[in-house]
Motif scaffolding. Structure first.
Motif, PDB file in Angstrom:
ATOM      1  N   GLU A  68      38.728  37.729  25.817  1.00 44.50           N
ATOM      2  CA  GLU A  68      39.472  38.903  25.398  1.00 44.50           C
ATOM      3  C   GLU A  68      38.935  40.121  26.130  1.00 44.50           C
ATOM      4  OE1 GLU A  68      39.483  39.349  21.194  1.00 44.50           O
ATOM      5  OE2 GLU A  68      40.065  37.273  20.845  1.00 44.50           O
ATOM      6  N   THR A  69      39.808  40.996  26.520  1.00 44.00           N
ATOM      7  CA  THR A  69      39.408  42.233  27.184  1.00 44.00           C
ATOM      8  C   THR A  69      40.024  43.415  26.463  1.00 44.00           C
ATOM      9  OG1 THR A  69      41.276  42.112  28.692  1.00 44.00           O
ATOM     10  CG2 THR A  69      39.222  41.114  29.441  1.00 44.00           C
ATOM     11  N   VAL A  70      39.326  44.525  26.544  1.00 45.40           N
ATOM     12  CA  VAL A  70      39.810  45.762  25.941  1.00 45.40           C
ATOM     13  C   VAL A  70      39.699  46.855  27.000  1.00 45.40           C
ATOM     14  CG1 VAL A  70      39.416  47.469  24.123  1.00 45.40           C
ATOM     15  CG2 VAL A  70      39.071  45.044  23.661  1.00 45.40           C
ATOM     16  N   GLU A  71      40.768  47.589  27.207  1.00 48.76           N
ATOM     17  CA  GLU A  71      40.744  48.706  28.153  1.00 48.76           C
ATOM     18  C   GLU A  71      40.101  49.914  27.471  1.00 48.76           C
ATOM     19  OE1 GLU A  71      41.635  48.616  31.337  1.00 48.76           O
ATOM     20  OE2 GLU A  71      42.102  46.487  31.106  1.00 48.76           O
ATOM     21  N   LEU A  72      39.117  50.508  28.147  1.00 51.41           N
ATOM     22  CA  LEU A  72      38.432  51.676  27.602  1.00 51.41           C
ATOM     23  C   LEU A  72      38.944  52.937  28.292  1.00 51.41           C
ATOM     24  CD1 LEU A  72      34.755  50.361  27.551  1.00 51.41           C
ATOM     25  CD2 LEU A  72      36.380  50.427  25.663  1.00 51.41           C
ATOM     26  N   THR A  73      38.972  54.001  27.519  1.00 53.99           N
ATOM     27  CA  THR A  73      39.324  55.287  28.115  1.00 53.99           C
ATOM     28  C   THR A  73      38.116  55.814  28.875  1.00 53.99           C
ATOM     29  OG1 THR A  73      38.625  56.540  26.191  1.00 53.99           O
ATOM     30  CG2 THR A  73      40.906  55.753  26.193  1.00 53.99           C
ATOM     31  N   ALA A  74      38.318  56.883  29.615  1.00 56.00           N
ATOM     32  CA  ALA A  74      37.219  57.482  30.391  1.00 56.00           C
ATOM     33  C   ALA A  74      36.117  57.992  29.470  1.00 56.00           C
ATOM     34  CB  ALA A  74      37.748  58.610  31.271  1.00 56.00           C
ATOM     35  N   ASP A  75      36.500  58.580  28.344  1.00 57.31           N
ATOM     36  CA  ASP A  75      35.498  59.076  27.393  1.00 57.31           C
ATOM     37  C   ASP A  75      34.700  57.929  26.780  1.00 57.31           C
ATOM     38  OD1 ASP A  75      36.286  61.699  27.826  1.00 57.31           O
ATOM     39  OD2 ASP A  75      37.705  61.697  26.127  1.00 57.31           O
ATOM     40  N   GLU A  76      35.375  56.855  26.473  1.00 59.22           N
ATOM     41  CA  GLU A  76      34.680  55.694  25.898  1.00 59.22           C
ATOM     42  C   GLU A  76      33.710  55.071  26.904  1.00 59.22           C
ATOM     43  OE1 GLU A  76      37.977  54.062  22.689  1.00 59.22           O
ATOM     44  OE2 GLU A  76      38.152  53.474  24.799  1.00 59.22           O
ATOM     45  N   ARG A  77      34.128  55.005  28.168  1.00 57.69           N
ATOM     46  CA  ARG A  77      33.237  54.475  29.211  1.00 57.69           C
ATOM     47  C   ARG A  77      32.012  55.358  29.383  1.00 57.69           C
ATOM     48  NH1 ARG A  77      37.411  53.620  33.756  1.00 57.69           N
ATOM     49  NH2 ARG A  77      38.665  54.376  32.142  1.00 57.69           N
ATOM     50  N   ALA A  78      32.202  56.660  29.328  1.00 56.38           N
ATOM     51  CA  ALA A  78      31.071  57.595  29.452  1.00 56.38           C
ATOM     52  C   ALA A  78      30.120  57.441  28.263  1.00 56.38           C
ATOM     53  CB  ALA A  78      31.582  59.029  29.562  1.00 56.38           C
ATOM     54  N   ALA A  79      30.674  57.329  27.069  1.00 56.24           N
ATOM     55  CA  ALA A  79      29.832  57.150  25.884  1.00 56.24           C
ATOM     56  C   ALA A  79      29.072  55.824  25.953  1.00 56.24           C
ATOM     57  CB  ALA A  79      30.696  57.206  24.624  1.00 56.24           C
ATOM     58  N   PHE A  80      29.719  54.791  26.458  1.00 60.27           N
ATOM     59  CA  PHE A  80      29.059  53.498  26.596  1.00 60.27           C
ATOM     60  C   PHE A  80      27.934  53.577  27.633  1.00 60.27           C
ATOM     61  CE2 PHE A  80      28.747  49.160  28.330  1.00 60.27           C
ATOM     62  CZ  PHE A  80      28.405  48.491  27.165  1.00 60.27           C
ATOM     63  N   ALA A  81      28.160  54.301  28.720  1.00 67.96           N
ATOM     64  CA  ALA A  81      27.122  54.463  29.747  1.00 67.96           C
ATOM     65  C   ALA A  81      25.916  55.191  29.172  1.00 67.96           C
ATOM     66  CB  ALA A  81      27.684  55.207  30.953  1.00 67.96           C
ATOM     67  N   VAL A  82      26.151  56.219  28.357  1.00 71.57           N
ATOM     68  CA  VAL A  82      25.049  56.937  27.706  1.00 71.57           C
ATOM     69  C   VAL A  82      24.289  55.994  26.782  1.00 71.57           C
ATOM     70  CG1 VAL A  82      24.494  58.774  26.059  1.00 71.57           C
ATOM     71  CG2 VAL A  82      26.148  59.188  27.892  1.00 71.57           C
ATOM     72  N   LEU A  83      24.991  55.204  26.036  1.00 71.59           N
ATOM     73  CA  LEU A  83      24.357  54.257  25.121  1.00 71.59           C
ATOM     74  C   LEU A  83      23.501  53.241  25.878  1.00 71.59           C
ATOM     75  CD1 LEU A  83      24.202  53.379  22.124  1.00 71.59           C
ATOM     76  CD2 LEU A  83      26.115  51.856  22.595  1.00 71.59           C
ATOM     77  N   VAL A  84      24.008  52.748  26.982  1.00 74.24           N
ATOM     78  CA  VAL A  84      23.251  51.782  27.783  1.00 74.24           C
ATOM     79  C   VAL A  84      21.996  52.429  28.344  1.00 74.24           C
ATOM     80  CG1 VAL A  84      23.326  50.417  29.915  1.00 74.24           C
ATOM     81  CG2 VAL A  84      25.235  50.335  28.321  1.00 74.24           C
ATOM     82  N   ARG A  85      22.099  53.681  28.798  1.00 75.18           N
ATOM     83  CA  ARG A  85      20.925  54.388  29.315  1.00 75.18           C
ATOM     84  C   ARG A  85      19.883  54.611  28.229  1.00 75.18           C
ATOM     85  NH1 ARG A  85      23.621  59.034  31.102  1.00 75.18           N
ATOM     86  NH2 ARG A  85      25.437  57.989  31.908  1.00 75.18           N
ATOM     87  N   GLN A  86      20.341  54.917  27.012  1.00 78.20           N
ATOM     88  CA  GLN A  86      19.389  55.129  25.906  1.00 78.20           C
ATOM     89  C   GLN A  86      18.646  53.849  25.580  1.00 78.20           C
ATOM     90  OE1 GLN A  86      21.752  56.633  22.687  1.00 78.20           O
ATOM     91  NE2 GLN A  86      21.729  58.745  23.467  1.00 78.20           N
ATOM     92  N   PHE A  87      19.336  52.712  25.577  1.00 77.98           N
ATOM     93  CA  PHE A  87      18.664  51.445  25.327  1.00 77.98           C
ATOM     94  C   PHE A  87      17.722  51.083  26.464  1.00 77.98           C
ATOM     95  CE2 PHE A  87      22.338  50.180  22.425  1.00 77.98           C
ATOM     96  CZ  PHE A  87      21.607  50.403  21.280  1.00 77.98           C
ATOM     97  N   GLY A  88      18.115  51.420  27.682  1.00 81.68           N
ATOM     98  CA  GLY A  88      17.289  51.107  28.846  1.00 81.68           C
ATOM     99  C   GLY A  88      16.016  51.918  28.897  1.00 81.68           C
TER     100      GLY A  88
END
Length: 92
Positions: A68-88
């Motif tokens: 299954e795939t879900v299309e993310l908006t630009a804002d959602e992708r940016a928020a996900f990138a921030v979340l990944v950086r925080q975990f990293g």
């Protein structure tokens, strides 16, 4: 040692032992009947041993689930990138 055990307790142990043996024999006969069906006649049947027993209570497997795939908006992708950086940052 047996003089400390009452006759009722001894009879109870004997009854439980007999019930266990009867249960085990019944279970073996039931499993053989389920596995071999009507072909089992008390002899070794190589063809019957080669067959895997079926579990009728479980549904057949349909294979792996589809991806299954879900299309993310630009804002959602940016928020996900921030979340990944925080975990990293928390890991060395």
């Amino acid at each position: 040692m047996l003089q400390d055990v009452s006759i009722v307790q001894q009879i109870g142990v004997a009854v439980l032992a007999v019930a266990t043996v009867v249960w085990a024999i019944g279970l073996v006969r039931m499993m053989r009947k389920d596995r071999f069906g009507d072909r089992f006649e008390g002899r070794f049947d190589a063809e019957a041993w080669g067959q895997a027993p079926s579990l009728r209570a479980l549904p057949a497997q349909q294979g792996p689930p589809r991806t299954e795939t879900v299309e993310l908006t630009a804002d959602e992708r940016a928020a996900f990138a921030v979340l990944v950086r925080q975990f990293g940052e928390g890991r060395p």
